[in-house]
Design an enzyme around this catalytic site. Sequence first.
Site, short mmCIF file in Angstrom:
data_model
loop_
_atom_site.label_atom_id
_atom_site.label_comp_id
_atom_site.label_asym_id
_atom_site.label_seq_id
_atom_site.Cartn_x
_atom_site.Cartn_y
_atom_site.Cartn_z
N HIS A 1 -16.07 31.58 -58.72
CA HIS A 1 -16.71 32.90 -58.80
C HIS A 1 -16.08 33.82 -57.75
O HIS A 1 -15.77 33.39 -56.63
CB HIS A 1 -18.21 32.77 -58.56
CG HIS A 1 -18.94 34.04 -58.90
ND1 HIS A 1 -18.95 35.12 -58.06
CD2 HIS A 1 -19.64 34.41 -60.00
CE1 HIS A 1 -19.63 36.11 -58.63
NE2 HIS A 1 -20.05 35.70 -59.82
N ASN B 1 -26.62 33.12 -63.70
CA ASN B 1 -26.12 32.86 -62.35
C ASN B 1 -27.04 33.56 -61.37
O ASN B 1 -26.94 34.77 -61.18
CB ASN B 1 -24.68 33.38 -62.23
CG ASN B 1 -24.14 33.24 -60.82
OD1 ASN B 1 -24.71 32.52 -60.00
ND2 ASN B 1 -23.03 33.92 -60.54
N TRP B 2 -27.92 32.78 -60.76
CA TRP B 2 -28.94 33.39 -59.89
C TRP B 2 -28.42 33.76 -58.52
O TRP B 2 -29.13 34.41 -57.74
CB TRP B 2 -30.13 32.43 -59.75
CG TRP B 2 -30.96 32.32 -61.00
CD1 TRP B 2 -30.75 32.97 -62.20
CD2 TRP B 2 -32.12 31.51 -61.17
NE1 TRP B 2 -31.72 32.60 -63.09
CE2 TRP B 2 -32.57 31.71 -62.49
CE3 TRP B 2 -32.82 30.64 -60.34
CZ2 TRP B 2 -33.70 31.07 -63.00
CZ3 TRP B 2 -33.94 30.00 -60.84
CH2 TRP B 2 -34.38 30.22 -62.17
N LYS B 3 -27.23 33.26 -58.17
CA LYS B 3 -26.67 33.55 -56.84
C LYS B 3 -27.69 33.12 -55.77
O LYS B 3 -28.40 32.14 -55.98
CB LYS B 3 -26.27 35.02 -56.74
CG LYS B 3 -25.43 35.44 -57.95
CD LYS B 3 -24.79 36.78 -57.83
CE LYS B 3 -23.99 37.03 -59.11
NZ LYS B 3 -23.20 38.27 -59.03
N GLY C 1 -25.74 37.65 -64.22
CA GLY C 1 -26.32 37.63 -62.88
C GLY C 1 -27.68 38.31 -62.87
O GLY C 1 -28.70 37.72 -63.23
N GLY C 2 -27.71 39.58 -62.48
CA GLY C 2 -28.96 40.32 -62.30
C GLY C 2 -29.94 40.20 -63.46
O GLY C 2 -31.14 40.02 -63.26
N GLU D 1 -14.76 37.68 -65.56
CA GLU D 1 -15.67 38.56 -64.81
C GLU D 1 -14.84 39.54 -63.98
O GLU D 1 -14.43 39.19 -62.85
CB GLU D 1 -16.54 37.73 -63.87
CG GLU D 1 -17.45 36.76 -64.57
CD GLU D 1 -18.67 36.44 -63.72
OE1 GLU D 1 -19.78 36.61 -64.22
OE2 GLU D 1 -18.52 36.06 -62.55
N SER E 1 -22.32 42.79 -65.12
CA SER E 1 -23.30 43.75 -65.61
C SER E 1 -23.60 43.59 -67.10
O SER E 1 -23.78 44.56 -67.82
CB SER E 1 -22.87 45.18 -65.29
OG SER E 1 -22.75 45.34 -63.88
N GLY F 1 -22.43 43.20 -60.68
CA GLY F 1 -23.52 43.75 -59.89
C GLY F 1 -23.46 45.26 -59.70
O GLY F 1 -24.21 45.82 -58.91
N GLU G 1 -17.27 35.95 -55.82
CA GLU G 1 -17.97 36.03 -54.53
C GLU G 1 -17.57 34.86 -53.63
O GLU G 1 -17.47 35.01 -52.41
CB GLU G 1 -19.49 36.09 -54.76
CG GLU G 1 -19.89 37.46 -55.29
CD GLU G 1 -21.11 37.48 -56.19
OE1 GLU G 1 -21.88 36.50 -56.20
OE2 GLU G 1 -21.29 38.49 -56.90
P1 PGA Z 1 -24.08 40.57 -62.76
O1 PGA Z 1 -23.36 39.24 -62.16
O2 PGA Z 1 -24.51 40.22 -64.16
O3 PGA Z 1 -25.23 40.82 -61.83
O4 PGA Z 1 -23.05 41.65 -62.76
C1 PGA Z 1 -22.56 38.44 -62.98
C2 PGA Z 1 -21.95 37.34 -62.16
O5 PGA Z 1 -21.53 37.59 -61.01
O6 PGA Z 1 -21.84 36.19 -62.63
#
Ligand code: PGA
Length: 251
Positions: free
Chosen positions: A99, A11-13, A232-233, A171, A211, A177, A101
């Site tokens: 998600h 998930n590159w956001k 994500g990251g 999640e 994470s 993050g 966010e």
């Molecule tokens: P993260 O993000 O791996 O950077 O914690 C995961 C996500 O929000 O899907």
Amino acid sequence: MTRRSPLFVGNWKMNKNASQTRSFVESFLPLAENLPTNVGIAIAPPFTALAAAAAALHSGSRVALAAQTMSEFAEGAYTGEIAASMLAEFNVAYVILGHSERRFYQHESDATIGAKVRAALDAEITPILAVGESLEVREAGNAVAHVLTQIQAATGELTDAQAARIVLAYEPIWAIGTGKNCDRDRAQEIAHAARSARRAFADIPILYGGSMKPENAAGYMEMPDIDGGLVGGASLEAHSFAGLIAGAIAR
Ligand code: PGA
């Protein structure tokens, strides 16, 4: 591949433009080709990079495309929105829905997320329904109930056949993050409760997200109800994402 084959979705956001996406795919594809074929791999670039990603991921590639959200509507006067049929044109196989966010910044409700899940299924795009609790809810001891309520709200109207086609991603918001990943036993507890909530969920892939890193991914994969990761990251750099996947499935 069975429905519960390992699945890792990057998930590159709001990261990477089209040219950065092309560079990622050029580095990532040769690494992905070396991963076992029973492992599902997808990347979710921003909408503006989907065309570049689709072109760089030649047909029959090991790596599938995912979108980060979509509209619940088929077409019409919804300024700024993207419909499922527009994603299907780029062979988008998955769409992340709900998600945290988007629930937070775009105020997406459970009802809206449920409508999006149904629209994705109608378009033959697999919804990855993201659920998870805040730190406050976890500390009050209500994490399981909270997640089950989110799942019920978004999937309650699905037929059993439709429910069996989704992917779930657990999640915990406080782990996204932050570098503070969720203890794997706690993640398993939620994944198990989610799988047990409905018979149709018996064989759906359940991902952990929050994470997930090359160092901790394998630990989650040892849990009986966790089938992969929403990353994500650690998915933004080709060697990091490929290394995470390789490490996760190595044991
Ligand atoms: P993260 O993000 O791996 O950077 O914690 C995961 C996500 O929000 O899907």
